[in-house]
Design a protein around this motif. Structure first.
Motif, mmCIF file in Angstrom:
data_model
loop_
_atom_site.group_PDB
_atom_site.id
_atom_site.type_symbol
_atom_site.label_atom_id
_atom_site.label_comp_id
_atom_site.label_asym_id
_atom_site.label_seq_id
_atom_site.Cartn_x
_atom_site.Cartn_y
_atom_site.Cartn_z
ATOM 1 N N THR A 1 4.317 18.836 9.223
ATOM 2 C CA THR A 1 3.681 18.488 7.957
ATOM 3 C C THR A 1 4.457 17.339 7.333
ATOM 4 N N TYR A 2 3.730 16.548 6.562
ATOM 5 C CA TYR A 2 4.336 15.386 5.905
ATOM 6 C C TYR A 2 3.530 15.129 4.642
ATOM 7 N N SER A 3 4.175 15.211 3.495
ATOM 8 C CA SER A 3 3.451 15.044 2.235
ATOM 9 C C SER A 3 4.250 14.172 1.281
ATOM 10 N N VAL A 4 3.513 13.381 0.492
ATOM 11 C CA VAL A 4 4.143 12.469 -0.461
ATOM 12 C C VAL A 4 3.366 12.489 -1.771
ATOM 13 N N ARG A 5 4.090 12.509 -2.875
ATOM 14 C CA ARG A 5 3.522 12.226 -4.189
ATOM 15 C C ARG A 5 4.068 10.862 -4.612
ATOM 16 N N PHE A 6 3.182 9.910 -4.786
ATOM 17 C CA PHE A 6 3.594 8.547 -5.099
ATOM 18 C C PHE A 6 3.943 8.425 -6.581
ATOM 19 N N SER A 7 5.063 7.759 -6.850
ATOM 20 C CA SER A 7 5.468 7.573 -8.242
ATOM 21 C C SER A 7 5.902 6.144 -8.539
ATOM 22 N N GLY A 8 6.017 5.312 -7.533
ATOM 23 C CA GLY A 8 6.437 3.934 -7.723
ATOM 24 C C GLY A 8 5.763 3.036 -6.710
ATOM 25 N N PHE A 9 6.113 1.780 -6.714
ATOM 26 C CA PHE A 9 5.502 0.818 -5.797
ATOM 27 C C PHE A 9 6.552 -0.145 -5.281
ATOM 28 N N VAL A 10 6.210 -0.800 -4.172
ATOM 29 C CA VAL A 10 7.099 -1.773 -3.541
ATOM 30 C C VAL A 10 6.583 -3.172 -3.870
ATOM 31 N N PRO A 11 7.272 -3.921 -4.739
ATOM 32 C CA PRO A 11 6.837 -5.290 -5.024
ATOM 33 C C PRO A 11 7.171 -6.211 -3.855
ATOM 34 N N HIS B 1 0.842 -1.192 0.000
ATOM 35 C CA HIS B 1 0.000 0.000 0.000
ATOM 36 C C HIS B 1 0.882 1.249 0.000
ATOM 37 N N GLY B 2 0.480 2.252 -0.767
ATOM 38 C CA GLY B 2 1.218 3.510 -0.732
ATOM 39 C C GLY B 2 1.227 4.127 0.651
ATOM 40 N N MET B 3 0.072 4.046 1.355
ATOM 41 C CA MET B 3 0.003 4.641 2.683
ATOM 42 C C MET B 3 0.807 3.846 3.712
ATOM 43 N N LEU B 4 1.000 2.562 3.482
ATOM 44 C CA LEU B 4 1.900 1.797 4.348
ATOM 45 C C LEU B 4 3.329 2.285 4.152
ATOM 46 N N THR B 5 3.724 2.484 2.903
ATOM 47 C CA THR B 5 5.065 2.999 2.618
ATOM 48 C C THR B 5 5.253 4.374 3.250
ATOM 49 N N MET B 6 4.225 5.213 3.164
ATOM 50 C CA MET B 6 4.301 6.543 3.771
ATOM 51 C C MET B 6 4.407 6.427 5.292
ATOM 52 N N GLY B 7 3.679 5.472 5.876
ATOM 53 C CA GLY B 7 3.761 5.261 7.312
ATOM 54 C C GLY B 7 5.147 4.823 7.749
ATOM 55 N N LEU B 8 5.798 3.983 6.944
ATOM 56 C CA LEU B 8 7.170 3.580 7.246
ATOM 57 C C LEU B 8 8.107 4.782 7.188
ATOM 58 N N GLY B 9 7.845 5.682 6.232
ATOM 59 C CA GLY B 9 8.639 6.904 6.144
ATOM 60 C C GLY B 9 8.466 7.781 7.374
ATOM 61 N N ALA B 10 7.259 7.772 7.948
ATOM 62 C CA ALA B 10 7.031 8.541 9.178
ATOM 63 C C ALA B 10 7.868 7.993 10.324
ATOM 64 N N ASP B 11 8.009 6.660 10.387
ATOM 65 C CA ASP B 11 8.861 6.082 11.428
ATOM 66 C C ASP B 11 10.325 6.448 11.200
ATOM 67 N N TYR B 12 10.746 6.491 9.937
ATOM 68 C CA TYR B 12 12.120 6.911 9.619
ATOM 69 C C TYR B 12 12.372 8.310 10.178
ATOM 70 N N LEU B 13 11.422 9.207 9.985
ATOM 71 C CA LEU B 13 11.548 10.567 10.514
ATOM 72 C C LEU B 13 11.532 10.575 12.040
ATOM 73 N N SER B 14 10.567 9.848 12.629
ATOM 74 C CA SER B 14 10.430 9.842 14.081
ATOM 75 C C SER B 14 11.659 9.272 14.765
ATOM 76 N N THR B 15 12.250 8.248 14.161
ATOM 77 C CA THR B 15 13.449 7.645 14.742
ATOM 78 C C THR B 15 14.595 8.641 14.766
#
Length: 346
Positions: free
Chosen positions: A287-297, A263-277
Motif C-alpha cells: 500500500t502507498y498513500s499520500v495526503r498532499f499539503s505542499g507543492f514543488v515549484p 504534479h502531485g502524482m509525479l511527486t508521489m511517483g518519485l516517492g515510489a522510486d525512493y521506496l523501490s530503490t
C-alpha cells in the motif's frame, strides 16, 4: 476518454453509485517504459523482461502508481458528466491511496470499476472520494485506488482563467460520442476486493533489507530527486494530466502560485522510486498513500530538488511487513501532510 450521459445528477445523491468501463485497458510494454521514465522509476524490472523474471513476472512490471493513468481518465469522466456542479478549474486533488494486490505486467488486459465512495461538505467545499478497482483478464483484483478531490463551491470563475484554459489545455474527444463508455451498475454487481493479506499471501518478494534486519524507528537513507520543466511536460503527456499550472507561468500566476509547480502524482511517483530503490523490489510495496499539503515549484531553467526521507513506524512479524512513514520536502517546505507505505520484506 470515458464519458457518461450529461444529464446525470451532480449532488450527494450520487454517493455510493458504481460504474464499469465498457472497454478494457491493455497495458502496453512501451507505455510502461514511458511511464517509468516519466516518474523516474529506475528499477530495471520496469524496462527489461529478464529483470522482471527475477521477481517472478513474465512481462515488465508497471510502476506502483501506474494506475493513476487509468483512474485519472475515469475520475475525469465522472467530473464531466456526473459531478457537473464542479468547475474543473476549481478542483484540486488532496489524497491518493494505492492498494496493490498484484503487480501489473505489460500485456495485461484490465477492466475498471469506479465508485463515488463519498461526498462530504466542509466549509464551503465538497470533498469527493472516487474508488477505482482494477481487475485482470482472470477476474483477479490487481489494484484498488482511492482519489479524493476538493471542489470549491459558490465561487465566481475568473473569465481570464476560462479563456486561458480554452487556449491552453489539450484537446479532448467530443463527449457526445462517448456517453456509453461508462456503464452504471448496481452495488451487487460491483467487484469486491479480497483482503490484501489474502491476495498477497503467496507472493514472494526479493528485498535488499530483510525483515529481521529492521527495527522500529530505523531511518531510511535520505535521497534526492530533481525535476525540470521538461519532466513536467513529459509527465503531462504520458499521464494525461494536462493542467496548465504545470507548464504555463501565466496559468500558475492566475492560480495564485509563485511559478509552475510539479504534479502531485509525479511527486508521489518519485516517492515510489525512493521506496523501490531502498527495497530493491518494486513488487514489495503493498500500500502507498499520500495526503498532499505542499507543492514543488519548478523554475524555467533551474531543476527543482525534492528530498525524501523515511522511518520504520511498525513491524508485523506474522506477515513480515513494515509500515514506513515517508517525508518529502522542496525548498524547505513539506510536501505531504501524511505519506505512508506498507511493504513486505524477505
Amino acid at each position: 476518454m470515458p464519458e457518461l450521459a450529461p444529464d446525470a445528477p451532480a449532488s450527494t445523491e450520487v454517493a455510493g453509485r458504481h460504474y464499469r468501463v465498457r472497454d478494457h485497458y491493455e497495458v502496453g510494454r512501451e507505455k510502461v517504459r514511458e511511464f517509468a521514465r516519466a516518474v523516474q522509476n529506475n528499477h530495471p524490472a520496469h524496462r527489461y523482461e529478464a529483470d522482471a523474471g527475477k521477481l517472478g513476472c513474465d512481462g515488465i512490471i508497471a510502476p506502483p502508481t501506474f494506475t493513476s493513468v487509468i483512474g485519472g481518465l475515469t475520475t475525469q469522466a465522472l467530473l464531466d458528466n456526473v459531478l457537473t456542479d464542479y468547475d474543473l478549474s476549481q478542483v484540486l486533488q488532496t489524497d491518493q491511496v494505492f492498494e496493490i494486490h498484484r503487480p501489473i505486467q505489460a500485456g495485461a488486459r484490465l477492466r475498471t470499476e469506479a465508485e463515488i465512495a463519498s461526498i462530504r461538505h466542509l466549509r464551503g467545499n465538497d470533498f469527493v472520494t472516487v474508488k477505482t478497482t482494477v481487475v485482470d483478464e482472470n477476474e483477479v483484483v490487481v489494484q484498488v485506488a482511492a482519489t479524493t478531490i476538493v471542489a470549491r463551491l459558490g465561487e465566481e470563475i475568473d473569465p481570464e482563467i476560462v479563456r486561458l484554459v480554452e487556449g491552453l489545455v489539450m484537446h479532448r474527444p467530443d463527449a457526445s460520442r462517448n456517453r456509453e463508455v461508462l456503464i452504471p451498475i448496481g452495488t451487487g454487481q460491483a467487484t469486491a476486493a479480497p483482503e490484501l493479506a489474502e491476495s498477497r499471501r503467496d507472493w514472494e518478494v526479493h528485498t535488499i533489507p530483510t525483515f529481521d534486519s529492521l527495527s522500529v524507528g530505523d531511518q531510511l537513507p535520505i535521497a534526492t530527486r530533481q525535476v525540470t520543466r521538461g519532466d513536467l511536460v513529459n509527465y503531462a503527456g504520458v499521464s494525461g494530466d494536462a493542467n496548465p499550472i504545470h507548464f504555463s507561468d501565466h496559468a500558475a500566476e492566475l492560480a495564485g502560485l509563485p511559478t509552475v509547480v510539479a504534479h502531485g502524482m509525479l511527486t508521489m511517483g518519485l516517492g515510489a522510486d525512493y521506496l523501490s530503490t531502498w527495497l530493491g523490489d518494486p513488487t514489495a510495496i503493498e500500500t502507498y498513500s499520500v495526503r498532499f499539503s505542499g507543492f514543488v515549484p519548478v523554475e524555467t531553467t533551474t531543476p527543482a530538488e525534492i528530498e525524501f526521507t523515511g522511518r520504520i513506524k511498525a513491524l508485523d512479524p506474522e506477515r513480515r511487513t513494515a509500515t514506513v512513514l515517508l517525508g518529502g520536502t522542496s525548498v524547505g517546505k513539506k510536501l505531504f501532510g501524511r505519506a505512508i507505505a506498507q511493504v513486505r520484506l524477505s
